[in-house]
Motif scaffolding. Structure first.
Motif, PDB file in Angstrom:
ATOM      1  N   GLN A 210       0.830  -1.204   0.000  1.00 33.48           N
ATOM      2  CA  GLN A 210       0.000   0.000   0.000  1.00 33.48           C
ATOM      3  C   GLN A 210       0.867   1.257   0.000  1.00 33.48           C
ATOM      4  N   LYS A 211       1.990   1.200   0.705  1.00 28.58           N
ATOM      5  CA  LYS A 211       2.905   2.331   0.744  1.00 28.58           C
ATOM      6  C   LYS A 211       3.486   2.591  -0.641  1.00 28.58           C
ATOM      7  N   HIS A 212       3.848   1.511  -1.359  1.00 28.18           N
ATOM      8  CA  HIS A 212       4.359   1.657  -2.720  1.00 28.18           C
ATOM      9  C   HIS A 212       3.298   2.267  -3.626  1.00 28.18           C
ATOM     10  N   GLN A 213       2.046   1.822  -3.476  1.00 28.88           N
ATOM     11  CA  GLN A 213       0.959   2.360  -4.275  1.00 28.88           C
ATOM     12  C   GLN A 213       0.775   3.845  -3.991  1.00 28.88           C
ATOM     13  N   HIS A 214       0.889   4.207  -2.704  1.00 18.11           N
ATOM     14  CA  HIS A 214       0.779   5.617  -2.293  1.00 18.11           C
ATOM     15  C   HIS A 214       1.868   6.448  -2.975  1.00 18.11           C
ATOM     16  N   GLU A 215       3.091   5.932  -2.959  1.00 19.70           N
ATOM     17  CA  GLU A 215       4.206   6.637  -3.590  1.00 19.70           C
ATOM     18  C   GLU A 215       4.043   6.707  -5.099  1.00 19.70           C
ATOM     19  N   SER A 216       3.529   5.607  -5.700  1.00 23.72           N
ATOM     20  CA  SER A 216       3.388   5.564  -7.160  1.00 23.72           C
ATOM     21  C   SER A 216       2.376   6.578  -7.664  1.00 23.72           C
ATOM     22  N   GLU A 217       1.466   7.023  -6.797  1.00 21.91           N
ATOM     23  CA  GLU A 217       0.473   8.031  -7.172  1.00 21.91           C
ATOM     24  C   GLU A 217       1.011   9.447  -6.977  1.00 21.91           C
ATOM     25  N   GLY A 218       2.310   9.521  -6.628  1.00 24.73           N
ATOM     26  CA  GLY A 218       2.941  10.835  -6.477  1.00 24.73           C
ATOM     27  C   GLY A 218       2.623  11.531  -5.169  1.00 24.73           C
ATOM     28  N   LYS A 219       2.134  10.782  -4.173  1.00 28.44           N
ATOM     29  CA  LYS A 219       1.778  11.389  -2.888  1.00 28.44           C
ATOM     30  C   LYS A 219       2.967  11.338  -1.934  1.00 28.44           C
ATOM     31  N   ALA A 220       2.998  12.276  -0.995  1.00 33.54           N
ATOM     32  CA  ALA A 220       4.093  12.336  -0.027  1.00 33.54           C
ATOM     33  C   ALA A 220       3.994  11.165   0.935  1.00 33.54           C
ATOM     34  N   ILE A 221       5.151  10.549   1.242  1.00 33.65           N
ATOM     35  CA  ILE A 221       5.166   9.393   2.125  1.00 33.65           C
ATOM     36  C   ILE A 221       4.734   9.778   3.532  1.00 33.65           C
ATOM     37  N   ALA A 222       4.943  11.057   3.896  1.00 31.21           N
ATOM     38  CA  ALA A 222       4.535  11.513   5.233  1.00 31.21           C
ATOM     39  C   ALA A 222       3.016  11.483   5.404  1.00 31.21           C
ATOM     40  N   ASP A 223       2.283  11.526   4.286  1.00 23.49           N
ATOM     41  CA  ASP A 223       0.815  11.524   4.346  1.00 23.49           C
ATOM     42  C   ASP A 223       0.240  10.119   4.308  1.00 23.49           C
TER      43      ASP A 223
END
Length: 603
Positions: free
Chosen positions: A96-109
């Motif tokens: 899920q974290k990789h998917q979050h990053e792949s969408e260009g979102k900040a990892i802190a969020d």
């Protein structure tokens, strides 16, 4: 043989014999080091089996362990299953974290709570309470068992030192050994000394018993029967399909052998022990087979997982020029590969971390390349958006136009240009399309409605013009012909438009008119309309002026609209009708100017 002889001090040679009996019964496989090794193998087998179960099935196993009466005794099983579940949860969280990053979102969020996390935590708390209760209960039971075993040792000690003459030693030692076997566990810190103490006094008893041949033979016969039963069961275990079950029961048989099947007559000692040991070794060889099988499956899983990693790398470093369709297909393929990777079972433990890290690195590299592509695509999409907004503005400015000759090809070209422009930002896709479609639909709906409304009137106009044309064709150069021509022309000019496919009648009329004027030797501008008063002549001049102004405006508009097209040429099929229309209107304009001149001058 007297009773005193039974209770006399054992002789030195008997002590040595008893030591031999005790020493030959110790099984190397039952040593603490071997037991730990067996536990490790058991854990490895269970872990391998857990990999084959779904998370839901593992959760059911956890709940079943907690609901068991001896829940606390299963802490190794509970922790092993929990560890497997937590590993899967961590994998999915990482995904899920990789998917979050792949969408260009900040990892802190990044915020994600796995649905199993709270349930595993709740079950762990419940199990901890049950384990604590079990541990306290076990400590109390072990303390009681320690006292029982100490009492048994005292009873054994009294059996060979203070028993009465009427004591049945054979029965008494059987009862003591049965009590000892069923006395339960004691604290680990006390076990070694307690066990040594028991066997010391048991050896002392056997040394005393050696002095009484009758009792010794009975004891030997009983123990030999017990050994044969153990050997028979061990033979059956060679064919047990569940290897781990066979290993567990074999360990129990060795415990029985040590505690309940010693000693036997000297001629049976080595024979029975060697037979039992040989069977034990064969069963333990199956343990190696099991580990070999597991290792083979793990190596196969490792090979498949490495192939998946290589496939992801190839998708990341494609030799083709990646476009949107490529990346969409690649994303779908990587999702399938990721799912296949997670479904595969365990790999060799020493390679597990490296294999998992390689997988994560491959996924990150893919997501990074994909994100770089869509970042550059986003810039081009903004350019495309600006181009489409220009088309929308042009469409909206002309959607209410009734100058069909120029507007229809204009809108067709706008639609063609729209198709050539690439994607726009997803947030704007629906809006710009709806705006463009609405403008186009408004224009073409007006176009169809106007055509449908005018069709009937234009057909009637055509009938009237056809009748006038036929009438004109009949005129010769007889007296009164000029007046007839003037009347026909006046009537003709007062009739409105005809259908597009019938417009050739205008050309035919003008051609016939010139022929008739030539036949009568008069100029077209010499034609007059009879019966017109001065005010009517003025009105006619005003109408002609208005017609001139309208024609000039139409010509300017037509010429301006040509500016919307990139290449303005008479050879362009879309513009051919427009150029002809401009030429026709300019000819009409010159004709009207001459007519106005004649009206004003009165010539």
């Amino acid at each position: 043989m007297t009773t005193e002889n039974l209770h006399s001090e054992p002789q030195e040679n008997n002590v040595n014999n008893t030591e031999n009996i005790v020493n030959e019964s110790i099984n190397p496989e039952s040593s603490p080091a071997s037991e730990n090794h067996d536990e490790e193998i058991h854990d490895e087998v269970e872990q391998h089996e857990h990999e084959k179960l779904t998370s839901g099935e593992l959760m059911n196993k956890l709940e079943a362990l907690i609901n068991a009466e001896d829940a606390g005794a299963n802490h190794r099983k509970f922790n092993a299953i929990k560890e497997t579940l937590l590993q899967r949860v961590n994998v999915e969280i990482e995904d899920q974290k990789h998917q979050h990053e792949s969408e260009g979102k900040a990892i802190a969020d990044f915020k994600f709570e796995h649905p199993l996390q709270s349930k595993i935590s709740a079950l762990s708390n419940i199990f901890k309470e049950k384990y604590d209760h079990f541990h306290k209960k076990q400590e109390a039971e072990q303390k009681d068992n320690l006292e029982k075993r100490q009492q048994i040792i005292e009873k054994l000690k009294n059996l060979y030192s203070n028993s009465s003459a009427n004591t049945n030693l054979f029965r008494a030692i059987r009862e003591i050994k049965e009590e000892w076997s069923s006395a339960g566990q004691v604290p680990k810190t006390e076990f070694k000394n307690l066990n040594n103490n028991y066997f010391f006094h048991l050896n002392q008893f056997y040394q005393m018993l050696d002095l009484n041949k009758e009792y010794r033979e009975q004891e030997y016969a009983h123990n030999l029967e017990k050994r044969n039963q153990i050997i028979a069961r061990a033979k059956e275990l060679q064919h047990e399909p569940v290897i781990q079950k066979a290993l567990n029961e074999l360990q129990f048989l060795h415990k029985l052998w040590k505690e309940e099947a010693e000693p036997v007559a000297e001629e049976f000692r080595d024979k029975t022990w060697d037979e039992f040991k040989e069977i034990s070794n064969k069963i333990h060889e199956r343990k190696s087979e099991l580990l070999t099988q597991i290792e083979g499956e793990q190596l196969a899983n490792l090979e498949k997982k490495n192939e998946i990693i290589e496939s992801i790398k190839k998708l990341t470093a494609s030799s083709k020029e990646p476009n949107h369709n490529y990346w969409q297909q690649a994303i779908k393929k990587v999702e399938e590969l990721r799912s296949d990777f997670l479904k595969l079972g365990s790999v060799p433990r020493k390679l597990s971390n490296q294999n998992w890290n390689d997988f994560k690195i491959a996924l990150r590299a893919f997501n990074s390349s994909k994100n770089d592509f869509y970042k550059s695509l986003k810039n081009s999409q903004h350019t495309n958006l600006e181009e489409k907004l220009k088309l929308i503005k042009t469409a909206q400015d002309n959607m209410n136009s009734e100058d069909w000759d120029i507007a229809v090809p204009l809108f067709k070209k706008l639609q063609e240009d729209w198709k050539k422009i690439g994607h726009v930002p997803r947030s704007q896709t629906n809006k710009v399309w709806d705006d463009f479609r609405e403008a186009c639909n408004t224009f073409f709906n007006n176009f169809r409605a106007k055509n449908n409304a005018q069709t009937d009137d234009w057909k009637e106009n055509y009938k009237q013009k056809r009748a006038l044309l036929d009438e004109l064709k009949e005129i010769g150069n007889d007296e009164g012909s000029v007046e007839k021509i003037e009347n026909i022309k006046t009537s003709w000019n007062n009739i409105g438009k005809v259908p597009r496919d019938k417009m050739s009648i205008n050309t035919e009329f003008n051609k016939t008119l010139r022929e008739k004027l030539k036949l009568n030797r008069i100029n077209e501008f010499d034609l007059k309309e009879e019966g017109l008063s001065e005010s009517q002549i003025t009105d006619r001049a005003r109408k002609v002026k208005n017609q001139i102004a309208d024609l000039e405006a139409e010509i300017v508009k037509l010429e301006n609209n040509l500016g919307f097209f990139g290449k303005v040429s008479r050879d362009n099929p879309l513009l051919k009708d427009t150029f002809e229309k401009i030429d026709e209107k300019k000819a009409q304009l010159e004709s009207l100017k001459s007519t106005l001149h004649h009206i004003i001058s009165g010539e």
